[in-house]
Design an enzyme around this catalytic site. Structure first.
Site, PDB file in Angstrom:
ATOM      1  N   ASP A  11       0.807  -1.210   0.143  1.00 54.83           N
ATOM      2  CA  ASP A  11      -0.034  -0.120   0.099  1.00 54.83           C
ATOM      3  C   ASP A  11       0.983   1.310  -0.187  1.00 54.83           C
ATOM      4  O   ASP A  11       1.642   1.394   1.002  1.00 54.83           O
ATOM      5  CB  ASP A  11      -0.935   0.129   1.333  1.00 54.83           C
ATOM      6  CG  ASP A  11      -1.864   1.064   1.304  1.00 54.83           C
ATOM      7  OD1 ASP A  11      -1.850   1.680   0.361  1.00 54.83           O
ATOM      8  OD2 ASP A  11      -2.468   1.182   2.324  1.00 54.83           O
ATOM      9  N   ASP A 106      -3.524   1.991  -5.606  1.00 55.44           N
ATOM     10  CA  ASP A 106      -2.269   2.259  -4.816  1.00 55.44           C
ATOM     11  C   ASP A 106      -1.940   1.015  -3.874  1.00 55.44           C
ATOM     12  O   ASP A 106      -1.239   1.141  -3.042  1.00 55.44           O
ATOM     13  CB  ASP A 106      -1.863   3.612  -4.154  1.00 55.44           C
ATOM     14  CG  ASP A 106      -2.899   3.584  -2.952  1.00 55.44           C
ATOM     15  OD1 ASP A 106      -3.911   3.433  -3.142  1.00 55.44           O
ATOM     16  OD2 ASP A 106      -2.315   4.032  -1.866  1.00 55.44           O
ATOM     17  N   GLU A 107      -2.869   0.103  -3.934  1.00 56.36           N
ATOM     18  CA  GLU A 107      -2.938  -0.982  -2.909  1.00 56.36           C
ATOM     19  C   GLU A 107      -3.125  -2.386  -3.792  1.00 56.36           C
ATOM     20  O   GLU A 107      -4.100  -2.558  -4.667  1.00 56.36           O
ATOM     21  CB  GLU A 107      -4.002  -0.718  -2.135  1.00 56.36           C
ATOM     22  CG  GLU A 107      -4.251  -1.332  -0.786  1.00 56.36           C
ATOM     23  CD  GLU A 107      -5.599  -0.860  -0.213  1.00 56.36           C
ATOM     24  OE1 GLU A 107      -5.703  -1.513   0.580  1.00 56.36           O
ATOM     25  OE2 GLU A 107      -6.078   0.308  -0.720  1.00 56.36           O
TER      26      GLU A 107
HETATM   27 MG   LIG Z   1      -2.243   3.966   0.114  1.00 57.50          MG
END
Ligand SMILES: [Mg+2]
Length: 370
Positions: A11, A106-107
Site C-alpha cells: 500500500d 495504490d494497493e
Molecule cells: Mg495507500
C-alpha cells in the site's frame, strides 16, 4: 507447514499527496492536501504526513482541513497522473508474481508463496519489492505480510509509513488480539458500533465471541468475521485478467448516497454488461464492483463464481451483495461501475469499455483495469 501461503499487502503511503510532492519539489516537507476547493465544498482525497500531523484526514471537508492546518498547500487531484504511477507500481508487483489483486490505484495483494524461497524468505522479498518501487517511482510503499489476506492487510497498516512487517506463521492470532476491531477490513463504523455495544472492542474479544450471537448480528458473515479475528482466512488472491473484461460505469453529476437511485443504476449497469456479454456470446466468472467515494477514494471488490454467467439478475445480485458488504451509512459516491471478467466463450479479447450515456468524465486509466 504444508499448504502454508505467503501473502503480501502492499500500500503506497499517502499516495496522491506523495505523487504531488515528488513531482513538485517545492511541496516537499510541507503539509499538502489533495482535493477540491473549499468554495466548491471539496473534500480531502489525500493528505501528506506533514498535514496529518495537524489532524487532517481523508474525507474531511476541505474547509475544515484548511482551518486545522492553515499553512497547508491545497492541490487539485490529477487522476491521469496517479493512474500512470499506479501502472508503474502494479508492473513492479507483477514482476515478482503474476498473482496480484489490485484493490485500488495504490494497493494490492500479492501471493508470493511460490517465490518466497527464491528470495530468501518473505521479509527479503518484501524488502526487494520496496526497493524496486522506490527505484522506479521514488515513492514509499508499506508492505505487510503473513499467511493470509487479513493478516497481511493489518500488518501493512501497522507498519506505516514506509513499513515492513511480516507476521510469522503461527503468530497470527497473537498479533491480531490486542488490536481494535475496526482494524479488520470487514468492519466499518456500523459493525463497530454493534460490536462495541455487545462489549466486543478488540480483535481478541471478537475471536472469543459466541458464534450464535455473531450470526444474529451479521448473518453468515458473523462467523467469517470471527474466523478472521482468529487469524484464519482462506480467501485466495484473485488476479483479474482485465484485458478480457466488459465494464459499464457511471459518473454521477452529484454525489449519491446508498438507496434506490444507486441500486437502480447498479442494476442498469449489470443489465448493460449482461447484454454485451450475450452479444459477444461470452460468459463471466468474476463480477467486479467499482466505487468512487465523494472523497475520490476508488475501490474495487470482486466476487468469483463457480459457474460463468451472462445473466443480468446473477450479475446484479453479485454486485449488490458486494455493495452491501462495503457500504456504510453516510457514504457518498461519485461513480459506480460493474466489470465482468474471466470471460469464456468466443473472442474474449480486448477491453470493451461501455460508458454510460451522459457520462461526462473519463475514469483514470488503469484504475479498475489494473
Ligand atoms: Mg495507500
Amino acid at each position: 507447514m504444508a499448504g502454508q501461503r505467503t501473502i503480501l499487502h502492499a500500500d503506497m503511503d499517502a499516495f496522491y499527496a506523495s505523487v504531488e510532492q515528488r513531482d513538485r519539489p517545492e511541496l516537499r516537507g510541507r503539509p499538502v492536501v489533495v482535493g477540491g476547493a473549499p468554495e466548491a465544498r471539496g473534500v480531502v482525497a489525500a493528505a501528506s504526513y506533514e498535514a496529518r500531523a495537524f489532524g487532517v484526514r481523508s474525507a474531511l471537508p476541505m474547509s475544515r482541513a484548511l482551518r486545522l492546518c492553515p499553512e497547508a498547500v491545497r492541490v487539485s487531484p490529477r487522476f491521469d497522473r496517479y493512474g500512470e504511477v499506479s501502472r508503474q507500481v502494479m508492473a513492479v508487483f507483477r514482476s515478482m508474481t503474476p498473482l496480484i489483486e489490485p484493490l485500488s490505484l495504490d494497493e494490492a495483494f500479492l501471493d508470493i508463496t511460490m517465490q518466497t524461497t527464491a528470495h530468501g524468505g518473505a521479509e527479503a522479498a518484501a524488502r526487494r519489492l520496496k526497493a524496486e518501487v522506490r527505484r522506479v517511482t521514488a515513492l514509499n510503499v508499506s508492505i505487510g505480510g503473513g499467511a493470509n489476506k487479513t493478516v497481511a492487510k493489518i500488518a501493512s497498516d501497522a507498519g506505516k509509513p514506509d513499513g515492513l512487517l511480516i507476521v510469522a506463521a503461527g503468530a497470527e492470532r497473537a498479533f491480531l488480539a490486542p488490536l481494535p476491531i475496526r482494524a479488520l477490513s470487514g468492519i466499518g463504523p456500523k459493525a463497530e458500533a454493534l460490536l462495541t455495544a455487545a462489549g466486543i472492542r478488540t480483535i481478541g474479544e471478537l475471536a472469543e465471541a459466541d458464534a450464535g450471537q455473531l450470526e444474529r448480528m451479521f448473518g453468515s458473515r458473523g462467523v467469517q468475521l470471527r474466523e478472521m479475528a482468529r487469524g484464519i482466512d482462506q480467501r485466495p488472491v484473485e488476479p483479474v485478467q482485465e484485458r478480457k473484461s466488459i465494464s459499464a460505469e457511471t459518473t454521477f453529476a452529484h454525489d449519491v448516497v446508498d438507496g434506490s437511485d444507486l441500486r437502480q443504476e447498479l442494476r442498469r449497469l449489470a443489465d448493460e454488461a449482461a447484454r454485451r456479454l450475450r452479444e459477444r456470446r461470452m460468459r463471466a466468472r468474476t463480477i467486479v464492483l467499482k466505487l468512487r467515494y465523494s472523497n475520490f477514494r476508488t475501490i474495487t471488490r470482486r466476487a468469483t463464481r463457480a459457474q460463468p454467467t451472462d445473466e443480468r439478475d446473477v450479475i446484479a445480485g453479485e454486485a449488490e451483495r458486494l455493495l452491501d458488504v462495503v457500504v456504510e451509512p453516510g457514504d457518498r459516491f461519485r461513480l459506480i461501475g460493474v466489470t465482468c471478467g474471466h470471460l469464456s466463450g468466443l473472442e474474449a479479447s480486448g477491453q470493451l469499455s461501455l460508458w454510460a450515456p451522459g457520462d461526462a468524465r473519463a475514469t483514470p486509466a488503469g484504475d479498475a483495469k489494473l
